[in-house]
Design an enzyme around this catalytic site. Structure first.
Site, PDB file in Angstrom:
ATOM      1  N   LYS A 100       0.823  -1.214   0.000  1.00 14.08           N
ATOM      2  CA  LYS A 100       0.000   0.000   0.000  1.00 14.08           C
ATOM      3  C   LYS A 100       0.857   1.264   0.000  1.00 14.08           C
ATOM      4  O   LYS A 100       0.495   2.260  -0.631  1.00 14.08           O
ATOM      5  CB  LYS A 100      -0.946   0.018   1.208  1.00 14.08           C
ATOM      6  CG  LYS A 100      -0.256   0.147   2.552  1.00 14.08           C
ATOM      7  CD  LYS A 100      -1.261   0.274   3.667  1.00 14.08           C
ATOM      8  CE  LYS A 100      -0.553   0.385   5.003  1.00 14.08           C
ATOM      9  NZ  LYS A 100       0.361   1.542   5.095  1.00 14.08           N
ATOM     10  N   THR A 101       1.995   1.244   0.706  1.00 17.04           N
ATOM     11  CA  THR A 101       2.863   2.422   0.736  1.00 17.04           C
ATOM     12  C   THR A 101       3.403   2.720  -0.656  1.00 17.04           C
ATOM     13  O   THR A 101       3.509   3.881  -1.071  1.00 17.04           O
ATOM     14  CB  THR A 101       4.032   2.216   1.724  1.00 17.04           C
ATOM     15  OG1 THR A 101       3.502   1.924   3.015  1.00 17.04           O
ATOM     16  CG2 THR A 101       4.891   3.460   1.803  1.00 17.04           C
ATOM     17  N   ASP A 119      -3.155   7.736   4.417  1.00 16.03           N
ATOM     18  CA  ASP A 119      -2.644   6.394   4.714  1.00 16.03           C
ATOM     19  C   ASP A 119      -3.328   5.850   5.972  1.00 16.03           C
ATOM     20  O   ASP A 119      -3.727   6.617   6.850  1.00 16.03           O
ATOM     21  CB  ASP A 119      -1.124   6.473   4.922  1.00 16.03           C
ATOM     22  CG  ASP A 119      -0.470   5.105   4.968  1.00 16.03           C
ATOM     23  OD1 ASP A 119      -1.107   4.111   4.553  1.00 16.03           O
ATOM     24  OD2 ASP A 119       0.690   5.017   5.416  1.00 16.03           O
ATOM     25  N   GLU A 120      -3.458   4.523   6.064  1.00 16.05           N
ATOM     26  CA  GLU A 120      -4.027   3.850   7.254  1.00 16.05           C
ATOM     27  C   GLU A 120      -5.367   4.482   7.657  1.00 16.05           C
ATOM     28  O   GLU A 120      -5.596   4.799   8.821  1.00 16.05           O
ATOM     29  CB  GLU A 120      -3.038   3.926   8.424  1.00 16.05           C
ATOM     30  CG  GLU A 120      -1.666   3.351   8.142  1.00 16.05           C
ATOM     31  CD  GLU A 120      -1.631   1.830   8.106  1.00 16.05           C
ATOM     32  OE1 GLU A 120      -2.713   1.210   8.084  1.00 16.05           O
ATOM     33  OE2 GLU A 120      -0.524   1.256   8.080  1.00 16.05           O
ATOM     34  N   GLN A 158      -7.251  -4.661   9.620  1.00 13.51           N
ATOM     35  CA  GLN A 158      -6.194  -4.287  10.557  1.00 13.51           C
ATOM     36  C   GLN A 158      -6.594  -3.083  11.416  1.00 13.51           C
ATOM     37  O   GLN A 158      -5.738  -2.352  11.909  1.00 13.51           O
ATOM     38  CB  GLN A 158      -4.904  -3.995   9.798  1.00 13.51           C
ATOM     39  CG  GLN A 158      -4.369  -5.197   9.027  1.00 13.51           C
ATOM     40  CD  GLN A 158      -3.022  -4.926   8.388  1.00 13.51           C
ATOM     41  OE1 GLN A 158      -2.026  -4.707   9.079  1.00 13.51           O
ATOM     42  NE2 GLN A 158      -2.968  -4.949   7.063  1.00 13.51           N
ATOM     43  N   ARG A 176       2.446 -10.480  10.668  1.00 12.11           N
ATOM     44  CA  ARG A 176       3.756  -9.826  10.801  1.00 12.11           C
ATOM     45  C   ARG A 176       4.871 -10.770  10.359  1.00 12.11           C
ATOM     46  O   ARG A 176       6.006 -10.335  10.108  1.00 12.11           O
ATOM     47  CB  ARG A 176       4.035  -9.419  12.263  1.00 12.11           C
ATOM     48  CG  ARG A 176       3.096  -8.400  12.893  1.00 12.11           C
ATOM     49  CD  ARG A 176       2.869  -7.198  12.039  1.00 12.11           C
ATOM     50  NE  ARG A 176       1.684  -7.377  11.199  1.00 12.11           N
ATOM     51  CZ  ARG A 176       1.403  -6.651  10.128  1.00 12.11           C
ATOM     52  NH1 ARG A 176       2.232  -5.705   9.738  1.00 12.11           N
ATOM     53  NH2 ARG A 176       0.311  -6.867   9.429  1.00 12.11           N
TER      54      ARG A 176
END
Length: 760
Positions: free
Chosen positions: A34-35, A226-227, A257, A615
């Protein structure tokens, strides 16, 4: 542009990047890049001729913003990228408030209070109001005020809210509105804002000054967030207002998330994006580049049970990888030993680094056992989210001098500097200064400027000492905005006497504090050179603004990198490790008992489990203990329900004692369906419930007959639970457990070899 950056993207990522007009929702699974999409979307906007200052990009960490900007610079060039408005929510809004804050009565040199400053001020107010700090606990009050601000409830609104007043009375804090009122007033007089004020005041600014809203709506033609699943109500409203004119808004996130509701994050913000922007385009990034196929597939079986989500099918084209291991331990101490041993063996056999390993847990208290076992095996470790470098006393002291130089109205900075290093101005004098300031409705600095007018309060000797302090601050303040941050910081460190104070110390602690101060000056030097290179402000106030808004992920030191990481699952979000151990997978720990019976909170706990598992890049291990000490008693534990929810074909029971769970076929649970609606009016919700804990553990001489053979129906007595009857016996010696129905305590499951029962 130097090269065709679109070639770096897969088809789904490319579609999300090139669709630049109108509202876009990018749902990105864990490890889906996504980044990269956010970064390349900005680069694509620049390539289309959109001016950099018209692009607003909001992140949650400085680290994310910095990495994105560096990548954009490599694509578009420095002279273009430098003009982007890119940073954390708080840093961007702090910048706007520096420009526009005078409309709200603030000066542009306002101070940003961190949590330590806020609690210190609240503690002072509690003392001044003669309140019991065992009831009016600073930490609790700070949390209440923070929640109020994030729900756009000012001190005046709080005092008028009947439901909030009733709640405060129910927890024996009827004067909390008064504490909030004093806190808000004192911050304003100090020309200071806390973190939540940066959001609250930006909302007030945009609401009360339409011309300001129109100015920034026009300025920011393209907005990227973002997020987005982590945004709270206050952040959501600001973004919505800024995007209202052009509707060119792109939000990236993953509802799977969303794990920060305790901080005010609202999953509804991302789930209801389609309602806020009816003409939106949906893009799904479903390829996971991080983890093995097994980890990704297992994680999918975890999250598919949640009703409240935007469904997607995450997949991996990496190697299949090993199954997720389940490790069982008899006690929590054995769990620590097992995990530490496994890390030690794996590092040697696979030739790995310590930094390839992470141990995740639900609560901070669980770290103790792992710290002890890792130390015994000489395994280096770091606790993520521990004491920050910038929270150390010597660092807070010198930063307080920096703040006084820039903003002498800052009363928290004044308290730290007025008698450090010692200059004979005692607590009594300081209390008088603050009392006079409170009575006159001014800042304590204003009283210090006129102490000669209060001969009845200060004697000649005290006035002389205060005069020396005033002159010191005045001298150090000269030209602070004309020289770079390093020159002024070094001048203050020496001129204040702090360098001499710490340099003269002989103890290891004093030497360490001196070294920390040296490290701070090194950091300021690096900041100054970097800012000058990038054409950004390099003055002391710019440095302070940068430090005040650092997050945990911005504070990592180089020497901490080659260590095993210990952290809570919440802290792990956004990070990745080769080998991840998720510890304490027991129903009494995870899901949290606070979420029991609440379908909405169980779904958030399940999302947290999903975050923990994803993770891992190569290997995930889930560990639980059959018995865990609680308040000095060893209590029987059951494996977490979440373990039974994973498709069993992805699991490997590593420990010979491990007993397989029954496979569960999920058919959906309509009774626990997630309703996409606004949360109940604050302050409702389990986070505000009081947890009643048992009293302190005491020792006694109770003599239990540990070697007796018991049978069902036996009458027994327990030191803590009293008399009862054994209902069932399970297992074999030495791990036999008994379910005992106690007369006063109800049914308890006990491991007989530790229970110390006595036959009645």
């Amino acid at each position: 542009m130097i090269y065709n950056y679109l070639d770096d993207l897969n088809d789904a990522q490319k579609q999300a990047v090139i669709h630049t007009d109108g509202p876009s929702l990018v749902i990105a699974g864990a490890g889906a890049g996504k980044t990269r999409v956010l970064t390349y979307r900005i680069a694509h906007l620049l390539s289309k001729g959109i001016a950099a200052p018209r692009i607003l990009a909001l992140t949650f960490t400085n680290k994310a913003a910095r990495e994105m900007k560096e990548r954009i610079t490599s694509i578009a060039g420095f002279e273009i990228a430098r003009w982007l408005w890119m940073g954390t929510f708080h840093s961007i809004f702090a910048k706007i408030l520096r420009i526009e804050g005078n409309r709200l009565g603030y000066k542009s040199n306002y101070t940003i209070y961190d949590s330590t400053d806020s609690k210190s001020l609240i503690r002072t107010i509690i003392r001044e109001l003669n309140l019991d700090d065992n009831i009016y606990k600073p930490g609790v009050i700070a949390c209440r005020i923070s929640n109020a601000k994030n729900n756009l409830i000012t001190a005046a609104m709080y005092a008028e809210n009947i439901s909030l007043s009733e709640y405060d009375r129910s927890v024996r804090m009827p004067l909390l509105p008064e504490v909030y009122r004093h806190y808000a007033s004192r911050c304003f007089k100090s020309n200071a804002m806390d973190f939540d004020d940066l959001l609250l005041n930006t909302n007030i600014l945009l609401k009360d000054f339409p011309e300001v809203l129109e100015k920034y709506q026009e300025k920011f033609g393209y907005i990227l967030v973002d997020e987005y699943q982590d945004t709270n109500y206050s952040q959501y409203l600001i973004v919505k207002q800024l995007a209202a004119a052009h509707q060119n808004i792109c939000v990236v996130g993953d509802d799977a998330q969303s794990i920060y509701s305790f901080r005010g994050a609202r999953i509804e913000n991302i789930l209801e994006f389609r309602n806020d922007y009816p003409g939106y385009q949906l893009f799904k990034l479903e390829r996971n580049y991080r983890s093995t196929q097994t980890i990704v597939n297992a994680a999918n079986t975890i999250i598919e049970r949640n009703e409240g989500q935007i469904r997607k099918t995450v997949y991996s084209e990496n190697e299949p990888g090993e199954k997720i291991r389940i490790m069982e331990a008899i006690t929590d101490s054995e769990e620590g030993f097992n995990i530490a041993s496994d890390i030690f063996d794996k590092r040697l056999s696979l030739q790995l680094y310590w930094s390839d390993f992470a141990i995740l847990y639900r609560t901070n208290a669980q770290s103790r056992i792992f710290e002890e076992t890792l130390r015994r095996k000489n395994i280096p470790y770091k606790i993520y989210g521990g004491l920050s470098f910038y929270e150390r006393k010597e660092i807070k002291d010198i930063l307080a001098y920096f703040r006084m130089v820039i903003n002498p109205s800052d009363e928290e900075a004044l308290k730290r500097t007025i008698n450090y290093p010692r200059r004979g101005i005692g607590d009594t004098t300081v209390s008088k200064v603050f009392e006079l300031a409170s009575g006159a409705g001014v800042s304590p600095w204003m009283i210090l400027q006129e102490t000669e007018k209060y001969p009845g309060h200060f004697n000649a000797g005290t006035i002389k000492k205060i005069l020396l302090y005033r002159e010191l601050i005045a001298t150090l303040s000269e030209g602070w905005d004309k020289v770079d941050a390093f020159r002024k910081a070094r001048e203050i460190a020496f001129g204040s006497g702090i360098i001499k104070e710490l340099r003269d110390g002989k103890s290891p602690e004093e030497i360490s504090r001196y070294e920390n101060l040296e490290e701070l000056l090194n950091a300021i030097k690096i900041f100054t050179e970097s800012a000058e290179t990038n054409g950004e402000p390099a003055t002391l106030d710019a440095y302070l603004a940068n430090v005040a808004l650092l997050t945990d992920q911005d504070n990592e030191k180089a020497e901490d990198r080659e260590k095993v990481t210990l952290m809570t699952m919440h802290s792990a979000k956004g990070l990745e490790f080769g080998h991840v151990y998720v510890a304490g997978m027991e129903d009494t720990l995870f899901p949290s008992p606070l979420s029991s019976g609440n379908p909405r909170e169980i779904e958030e706990e399940r999302r947290l489990f999903y975050v923990a598992v994803t993770r891992a890049k190569k290997m995930a291990t889930l560990s639980y203990a059959l018995n865990r000490y609680k308040w000095g008693n060893l209590e029987r534990c059951n494996p977490s329900r979440f373990l039974r929810e994973i498709d069993q074909k992805f699991l490997d029971y590593a420990h010979p004692r491990g007993s397989k769970f029954k496979s569960v076929t999920f058919t959906g649970n309509k009774s626990s369906s997630f309703r996409e609606e606004a949360p109940p009016p604050w302050p409702a919700g389990s986070r505000l419930k009081r947890v009643v804990r048992s009293g302190p553990v005491t020792t006694s001489t109770f003599d239990g007959n540990q070697n007796d053979e018991y049978k069902e129906g036996d009458l027994v007595e327990h030191e803590r639970f009293g008399k009862g009857e054994i209902i069932t016996l399970e297992g074999e010696s030495p791990n036999m457990t008994a379910t005992v129905d106690f007369l006063t305590s109800g049914k308890k499951k006990l491991l007989l070899r530790f229970a110390k029962l006595r036959r009645v």
